[in-house]
Design a protein around this motif. Structure first.
Motif, PDB file in Angstrom:
ATOM      1  N   GLN A 112       0.728  -1.306   0.109  1.00 19.77           N
ATOM      2  CA  GLN A 112      -0.208   0.433  -0.148  1.00 19.77           C
ATOM      3  C   GLN A 112       0.849   1.431  -0.115  1.00 19.77           C
ATOM      4  OE1 GLN A 112      -2.131  -0.310   3.536  1.00 19.77           O
ATOM      5  NE2 GLN A 112      -4.020  -1.490   2.247  1.00 19.77           N
ATOM      6  N   GLY A 113       1.882   1.512   0.881  1.00 20.06           N
ATOM      7  CA  GLY A 113       2.589   2.250   0.686  1.00 20.06           C
ATOM      8  C   GLY A 113       3.831   2.448  -0.304  1.00 20.06           C
ATOM      9  N   THR A 126     -10.185   3.319   4.914  1.00 15.73           N
ATOM     10  CA  THR A 126     -10.909   3.192   6.459  1.00 15.73           C
ATOM     11  C   THR A 126      -9.657   4.379   6.944  1.00 15.73           C
ATOM     12  OG1 THR A 126      -9.438   1.070   6.288  1.00 15.73           O
ATOM     13  CG2 THR A 126     -11.786   1.262   5.573  1.00 15.73           C
ATOM     14  N   PRO A 127     -10.209   4.508   7.347  1.00 15.25           N
ATOM     15  CA  PRO A 127      -9.146   5.724   8.937  1.00 15.25           C
ATOM     16  C   PRO A 127      -8.560   5.141   9.453  1.00 15.25           C
ATOM     17  CG  PRO A 127     -11.323   6.108   9.291  1.00 15.25           C
ATOM     18  CD  PRO A 127     -11.431   5.471   8.143  1.00 15.25           C
ATOM     19  N   GLY A 128      -8.295   4.196   9.836  1.00 18.03           N
ATOM     20  CA  GLY A 128      -6.595   3.182  10.280  1.00 18.03           C
ATOM     21  C   GLY A 128      -6.002   2.866  10.176  1.00 18.03           C
ATOM     22  N   ARG A 129      -6.171   2.301   8.443  1.00 16.25           N
ATOM     23  CA  ARG A 129      -5.363   2.182   8.312  1.00 16.25           C
ATOM     24  C   ARG A 129      -4.477   3.648   7.639  1.00 16.25           C
ATOM     25  NH1 ARG A 129      -2.677  -2.172   5.906  1.00 16.25           N
ATOM     26  NH2 ARG A 129      -3.363  -3.169   7.640  1.00 16.25           N
ATOM     27  N   LEU A 130      -5.489   4.753   6.777  1.00 17.71           N
ATOM     28  CA  LEU A 130      -4.725   5.907   6.159  1.00 17.71           C
ATOM     29  C   LEU A 130      -3.709   6.351   7.791  1.00 17.71           C
ATOM     30  CD1 LEU A 130      -4.632   7.486   4.065  1.00 17.71           C
ATOM     31  CD2 LEU A 130      -5.964   8.361   4.493  1.00 17.71           C
ATOM     32  N   ALA A 131      -4.822   6.439   8.507  1.00 21.18           N
ATOM     33  CA  ALA A 131      -4.306   7.578  10.198  1.00 21.18           C
ATOM     34  C   ALA A 131      -2.399   6.468  10.032  1.00 21.18           C
ATOM     35  CB  ALA A 131      -3.797   6.772  11.088  1.00 21.18           C
ATOM     36  N   GLU A 135       1.452   8.612   9.786  1.00 23.24           N
ATOM     37  CA  GLU A 135       2.204   8.127  11.034  1.00 23.24           C
ATOM     38  C   GLU A 135       3.957   7.027  10.799  1.00 23.24           C
ATOM     39  OE1 GLU A 135      -0.102   6.686  13.867  1.00 23.24           O
ATOM     40  OE2 GLU A 135      -0.315   8.561  15.007  1.00 23.24           O
ATOM     41  N   SER A 136       3.656   6.658   9.272  1.00 20.93           N
ATOM     42  CA  SER A 136       4.852   5.589   9.368  1.00 20.93           C
ATOM     43  C   SER A 136       4.953   6.280   8.330  1.00 20.93           C
ATOM     44  CB  SER A 136       4.232   4.248   9.724  1.00 20.93           C
ATOM     45  OG  SER A 136       3.297   3.831   8.406  1.00 20.93           O
ATOM     46  N   CYS A 137       4.881   6.541   7.255  1.00 20.78           N
ATOM     47  CA  CYS A 137       5.801   6.964   6.113  1.00 20.78           C
ATOM     48  C   CYS A 137       5.844   8.775   5.849  1.00 20.78           C
ATOM     49  CB  CYS A 137       5.939   5.795   4.964  1.00 20.78           C
ATOM     50  SG  CYS A 137       4.066   6.176   4.426  1.00 20.78           S
ATOM     51  N   ASN A 138       6.900   9.084   5.297  1.00 19.72           N
ATOM     52  CA  ASN A 138       6.460  10.594   4.507  1.00 19.72           C
ATOM     53  C   ASN A 138       6.905   9.878   2.779  1.00 19.72           C
ATOM     54  OD1 ASN A 138       9.466   9.419   4.261  1.00 19.72           O
ATOM     55  ND2 ASN A 138      10.013  11.101   5.623  1.00 19.72           N
ATOM     56  N   LEU A 165      -9.295   9.869  12.872  1.00 18.60           N
ATOM     57  CA  LEU A 165      -9.852  11.104  11.947  1.00 18.60           C
ATOM     58  C   LEU A 165      -9.077  12.489  11.894  1.00 18.60           C
ATOM     59  CD1 LEU A 165     -13.533  11.389  11.471  1.00 18.60           C
ATOM     60  CD2 LEU A 165     -11.747  10.445   9.807  1.00 18.60           C
ATOM     61  N   LYS A 166      -8.605  13.252  13.457  1.00 17.31           N
ATOM     62  CA  LYS A 166      -7.621  14.096  13.942  1.00 17.31           C
ATOM     63  C   LYS A 166      -6.384  14.078  13.185  1.00 17.31           C
ATOM     64  CE  LYS A 166      -5.570  16.241  17.661  1.00 17.31           C
ATOM     65  NZ  LYS A 166      -5.891  16.574  19.580  1.00 17.31           N
ATOM     66  N   ILE A 167      -6.040  12.736  12.598  1.00 20.52           N
ATOM     67  CA  ILE A 167      -4.229  12.376  12.358  1.00 20.52           C
ATOM     68  C   ILE A 167      -5.239  12.895  11.261  1.00 20.52           C
ATOM     69  CG2 ILE A 167      -2.917  11.212  11.500  1.00 20.52           C
ATOM     70  CD1 ILE A 167      -3.201   9.281  14.469  1.00 20.52           C
ATOM     71  N   ILE A 168      -5.855  12.610  10.103  1.00 22.71           N
ATOM     72  CA  ILE A 168      -5.915  13.030   8.931  1.00 22.71           C
ATOM     73  C   ILE A 168      -6.223  14.216   8.259  1.00 22.71           C
ATOM     74  CG2 ILE A 168      -7.299  12.184   6.822  1.00 22.71           C
ATOM     75  CD1 ILE A 168      -7.796   9.234   8.883  1.00 22.71           C
ATOM     76  N   PHE A 169      -7.192  14.713   9.217  1.00 21.90           N
ATOM     77  CA  PHE A 169      -7.630  16.100   9.268  1.00 21.90           C
ATOM     78  C   PHE A 169      -6.036  17.025   8.906  1.00 21.90           C
ATOM     79  CE2 PHE A 169     -11.499  14.802   8.930  1.00 21.90           C
ATOM     80  CZ  PHE A 169     -12.582  15.825   8.273  1.00 21.90           C
TER      81      PHE A 169
END
Length: 324
Positions: A112-113, A126-131, A135-138, A165-169
């Motif tokens: 996915q990355g 889905t929010p969990g996997r996108l967050a 957090e893990s890659c740039n 959602l806070k991380i994503i937003f």
């Protein structure tokens, strides 16, 4: 009303016609022009009303005018719904070489990355996997997205995904179009109007019947004793098959265990079926959906949480029975 009258490009109208979609539904008729005009949008309509195309079509039109990746982010609460939304984007956008990425749990993070690093036009997640990825890659950025879509917004905003959602937003730009779609207009959605712009357009189906499915669906109820409910179900299926040998059947259960046991029982008595629940591996869940969508298997047994994820199949199913 035709799709051409909604200011959609000719190529999109042709794509819809080629798929047998001739006329827009009420939610499409009302929301598509406002989205094309640049407004934020909140749309509420019952299951099977065409909510997905209400945002897929205008997003693809805007993408074709100024293509780049990542152009739109679509968030959804469940994996199966993410794959169905991505399928709609692929079907309509194939003529413009659409690139998409599906970011959900149950799949390899590294793969996915890599997909995200290639800057696909559309990301369905889905929010969990996108967050987790944020957090893990740039290797990717969401700072240039044009559209943020919350599909099944009531479920996304009810509290279970707040941290993700806070991380994503925090990773999104301030300037973007926000599109929220749901089967029902809940207090949760009403309270989050502040996260949209002052130009937000709200459309809610005027159907006050209280029924959350389309009127074309034939619904019947079977009253039966609890201890022999499955026996009644077998007889219901047998009766239905006598008059409709090719109709699709979906059966919703309350737990994963009941879903699996019922699937095994029906297979043993000669009713071939596939099961869909949270305890099944993701690849097997996708395979089960594919068998049902292709009509290779006519019976799908799923936990009740899958009910709102299967709008397209609900329209295709000839009948849905509820055993009470």
């Amino acid at each position: 009303m035709t799709f051409a009258a909604l200011n959609l490009s000719l190529w999109l109208v042709k794509q819809c016609n080629s798929m047998g979609i001739k006329n827009p539904t009420p939610i499409q008729e009302n929301c598509i022009p406002r989205i094309l005009a640049g407004d934020d949008c909140i749309g509420c309509a019952k299951t099977g009303s065409g909510k997905t195309l209400a945002f897929v079509l205008p997003i693809l039109q805007k993408l074709s005018e100024d293509p780049y990746g990542i152009f739109a982010l679509i968030l959804t609460p469940t994996r199966e719904l993410a794959f169905q939304i991505a399928d709609q984007f692929s079907a309509i956008g194939k003529s413009i070489g659409l690139k998409k990425a599906i970011i959900v749990g149950g799949m390899k993070m590294i793969v996915q990355g890599l997909e995200l690093s290639k800057h696909p036009h559309i990301v369905v997640a889905t929010p969990g996997r996108l967050a987790d990825h944020l957090e893990s890659c740039n290797t990717f950025s969401l700072k240039k997205i044009k559209f943020l879509v919350l599909d099944e917004a009531d479920r996304l905003l009810e509290g279970h995904f707040d941290e993700q959602l806070k991380i994503i937003f925090n990773a999104l730009p301030k300037e973007k179009q926000m599109l929220l779609f749901s089967a029902t207009m809940t207090d949760t959605i009403d309270k989050v109007k502040h996260i949209t712009s002052s130009k937000v357009f709200l459309w809610e189906s005027k159907d006050k019947s209280g029924v959350v499915t389309v009127k074309e669906l034939d619904q019947r109820y079977v009253l039966c004793p609890t201890d022999i409910r499955d026996t009644f179900l077998v007889e219901v299926i047998r009766t239905f098959r006598e008059s409709n040998k090719d109709g699709s059947i979906m059966i919703f259960t309350d737990t994963c265990k009941h879903c699996q046991v019922l699937s095994m029982t029906l297979n043993d008595v000669g009713f071939q079926n596939v099961a869909l629940h949270a305890m099944i591996k993701q690849r097997d869940r996708l395979a089960a959906l594919a068998q049902f969508k292709s009509s290779h298997t006519k019976i799908l047994i799923a936990t009740s949480v899958a009910a709102r994820e299967l709008e397209e199949q609900l329209e295709q199913a000839k009948m849905v029975w509820q055993l009470l």
